[in-house]
Design a protein around this motif. Sequence first.
Motif, PDB file in Angstrom:
ATOM      1  N   GLN A 232       0.794  -1.223   0.000  1.00  0.00           N
ATOM      2  CA  GLN A 232       0.000   0.000   0.000  1.00  0.00           C
ATOM      3  C   GLN A 232       0.830   1.280   0.000  1.00  0.00           C
ATOM      4  OE1 GLN A 232      -3.792  -0.244   2.550  1.00  0.00           O
ATOM      5  NE2 GLN A 232      -2.542  -1.906   3.359  1.00  0.00           N
ATOM      6  N   ARG A 400      -8.876   4.163   5.253  1.00  0.00           N
ATOM      7  CA  ARG A 400      -8.928   2.810   5.783  1.00  0.00           C
ATOM      8  C   ARG A 400      -7.759   1.950   5.281  1.00  0.00           C
ATOM      9  NH1 ARG A 400     -11.832   3.111   1.229  1.00  0.00           N
ATOM     10  NH2 ARG A 400     -11.797   1.337  -0.220  1.00  0.00           N
ATOM     11  N   ARG A 402      -6.503  -0.757   3.074  1.00  0.00           N
ATOM     12  CA  ARG A 402      -7.121  -1.078   1.793  1.00  0.00           C
ATOM     13  C   ARG A 402      -6.151  -1.779   0.826  1.00  0.00           C
ATOM     14  NH1 ARG A 402      -6.194   4.325   2.632  1.00  0.00           N
ATOM     15  NH2 ARG A 402      -4.974   5.430   1.048  1.00  0.00           N
ATOM     16  N   GLU A 404      -6.664  -4.140  -1.041  1.00  0.00           N
ATOM     17  CA  GLU A 404      -7.354  -4.511  -2.284  1.00  0.00           C
ATOM     18  C   GLU A 404      -7.251  -3.420  -3.344  1.00  0.00           C
ATOM     19  OE1 GLU A 404     -10.189  -2.063   0.071  1.00  0.00           O
ATOM     20  OE2 GLU A 404      -8.804  -3.698   0.537  1.00  0.00           O
ATOM     21  N   VAL A 405      -6.971  -2.183  -2.939  1.00  0.00           N
ATOM     22  CA  VAL A 405      -6.845  -1.069  -3.887  1.00  0.00           C
ATOM     23  C   VAL A 405      -5.468  -1.065  -4.543  1.00  0.00           C
ATOM     24  CG1 VAL A 405      -6.905   1.456  -4.096  1.00  0.00           C
ATOM     25  CG2 VAL A 405      -8.524   0.295  -2.592  1.00  0.00           C
TER      26      VAL A 405
END
Length: 451
Positions: A232, A400, A402, A404-405
């Motif tokens: 991330q 948040r 994340r 998955e992003v």
Amino acid sequence: MPAPLEKNNPIIIVGAGTWGCSTSLHLARRGYTDVTVFDPFPVPSIISAGNDINKVLEAGSFSGGEDEAVVAQILLAAAKQGWRNDPVFSPYFHDVGYILAASSTAAIKTTLEREINHHKDLFTELSTAEDFRATMPPGVLTGEFPQWKGWLRRSGVGWVHARKAMVAAYEEAGRLGVKFVFGNARGKVESLLYQTGDVRGVRTADGIDHSSNRVILAAGAYAPQIFDFENQLRPTAWTLAHIQMSPEEAKLYRNLPVLFHSEKGFFMEPDEDNLELKVCDEYPGYCNWVTPEEGKDNALPYSKPLPRNKIPVESARRIRRFLSETMPHLADRPFSHAATIWCADTSNRAFLITQHPRYESLILAAGDSGHGFTHLPSIGGFVADLMCGQLDSRLAKSWRWRPEVAQGFWGDDVLGRSGADNRVIHLNETASEGWIGAGSDATQVVRLSKL
């Protein structure tokens, strides 16, 4: 869920940079009495991106959708409140206005959509070299501004003295009882302490374990070296150079609006203490890609910070091109200082300020995405809100956890930035030309590679 936090429970903050200092101050102001901040370097850290003479204080960008715009405006309102009214920070805000500019069709369109169209009444359009020169006293802007288009805003924006503001936050936090631990042994956090499925403290390089009820990881571009952010965060670097001014020149350049070209570079008035003019080139950033260690499954290349008091030769060329178009009388001056500084991007440039979903006593404050310093007066308040379960739901959704992003390799994504052929630059591509630092002038740059 972790046990409720009492005001006298121990809290550890990893990192005494911009966000670490801000968070420690806000926690102390809220009455938390056992806050300890660990960092290898004393404030202002030599590797902190906040250790700088000045930073642009922006008006806010409307990029992204409606939810992102709301988050940006909440953030900006809190930051401006702090810069204007908090006595710790207000002495360092210079409300001098700024000029936004671009040259390519795409960059002009982006500037209009993100910055100008939402409050056109605050801007004056600049279309000619004469328009640009007239924004500052005679003798400052002497260039031809080829193919430049710009917009001038006279107030409500400007610049802040970064280093002094960060030191002010640190000193006030210390006055209120926050403990700071510095040094490559005592102050360097090498790992988190895991116990019964949670994070219960940190281990420093001297081998000592430090227990706490909450750990707040605010280590900037170095956070991924302490904890796995699951792709991330991307440590990304930018470059800067200083030019020494005479007392007469510094007086002429005082209280100027910031000049920011989204594809070429920017500058602000000279530092009042050392009379140095800061000039930066603008581009999507540098990354220092490292091959993952053997044995890691599905591991992707990662960018590892490489701080230096030097800049790549190609960066020096861009800075001198920017000067040749705006202030050609300075284009050959030696650099009195040069540095490569690191921030941490997220794949959508939203902050990552959240409680970790598996380690509930671990608070993450990361992903400044190149615009974190604007929020020095206020970001720690949002981190404290999160820790207390009071963070605005709109911010919590945007910030948040994340992973998955950020699927797959997104390291070459420019994230809406432009300049330098509109690409993220790999530092290893610059190795053949080398690096230069203080004392380098235009002749040295030409000698290494033609302008």
